[in-house]
Motif scaffolding. Sequence first.
Motif, PDB file in Angstrom:
ATOM      1  N   VAL A   4      51.705  40.528  44.190  1.00  0.00           N
ATOM      2  CA  VAL A   4      53.068  40.736  44.682  1.00  0.00           C
ATOM      3  C   VAL A   4      54.088  40.211  43.685  1.00  0.00           C
ATOM      4  O   VAL A   4      55.116  40.852  43.422  1.00  0.00           O
ATOM      5  N   ALA A  43      50.942  45.814  50.419  1.00  0.00           N
ATOM      6  CA  ALA A  43      50.288  44.504  50.302  1.00  0.00           C
ATOM      7  C   ALA A  43      50.513  43.676  51.564  1.00  0.00           C
ATOM      8  O   ALA A  43      49.587  43.059  52.099  1.00  0.00           O
ATOM      9  N   PHE A  44      51.749  43.678  52.073  1.00  0.00           N
ATOM     10  CA  PHE A  44      52.043  42.908  53.286  1.00  0.00           C
ATOM     11  C   PHE A  44      51.411  43.548  54.518  1.00  0.00           C
ATOM     12  O   PHE A  44      50.912  42.850  55.401  1.00  0.00           O
ATOM     13  N   PRO A  53      48.439  39.731  51.660  1.00  0.00           N
ATOM     14  CA  PRO A  53      49.092  39.963  50.372  1.00  0.00           C
ATOM     15  C   PRO A  53      48.657  38.918  49.349  1.00  0.00           C
ATOM     16  O   PRO A  53      48.627  37.731  49.643  1.00  0.00           O
TER      17      PRO A  53
END
Length: 199
Positions: free
Chosen positions: A171, A160-161, A166
């Motif tokens: 998250v 995600a990052f 994100p």
Amino acid sequence: MPFADLMNDTIDLLKCDGTKKTGLKASVQRSKVFMDANDILVEPQDLIIRRMSNGAEETYRVIDPGFHEAFHGIKAHYQMEVHKLGLPEARSAVQSITYNITGNNARINQNSIDNSTNTIQIDARAIQYVEALRKEIDQSSLSSPEKAEAHEIIDEVDSAFRSGNPKKSVVTVLLRALPHVSNIASITSAIASLIGGGA
């Protein structure tokens, strides 16, 4: 005369999913293309592009692949039934191919030059926190299956990052799914703060 000696044409096979096999040897006739199978899958609607020594090209659409198994010393091969496309039709057919691409900044340029530069900003702190999470999980007293599951969750957070965008809701849910051991809570809070929310 061996069958291979008749393969005087060089062709490219352009499949409907965008994959391409180039430099294949074949014999191209008016409505037929003969080619050794060589572990290549030819399907209806695939395109055959014949590249000639004079620089010209011809494009054919596969109607029937006509696959034949090996038999008495003859290799497995194709006797394709094809339809020759006119220039406008060939261009349209090639442009309608679907290309599937993935990854950071994945893109494809067709008939154009791309001079742009894409940059993804990845917060170095996020990467450090993710590595810290992995370390805490590895040092924990969790069982092997629990550790493996936790690592899958951490991999998703990492992805995600690294995507550069994100999503807070995603998250946060992932972080809450991690087991509650040692310093996990403080690290997850730190990660969540990077995207403007607490875990």
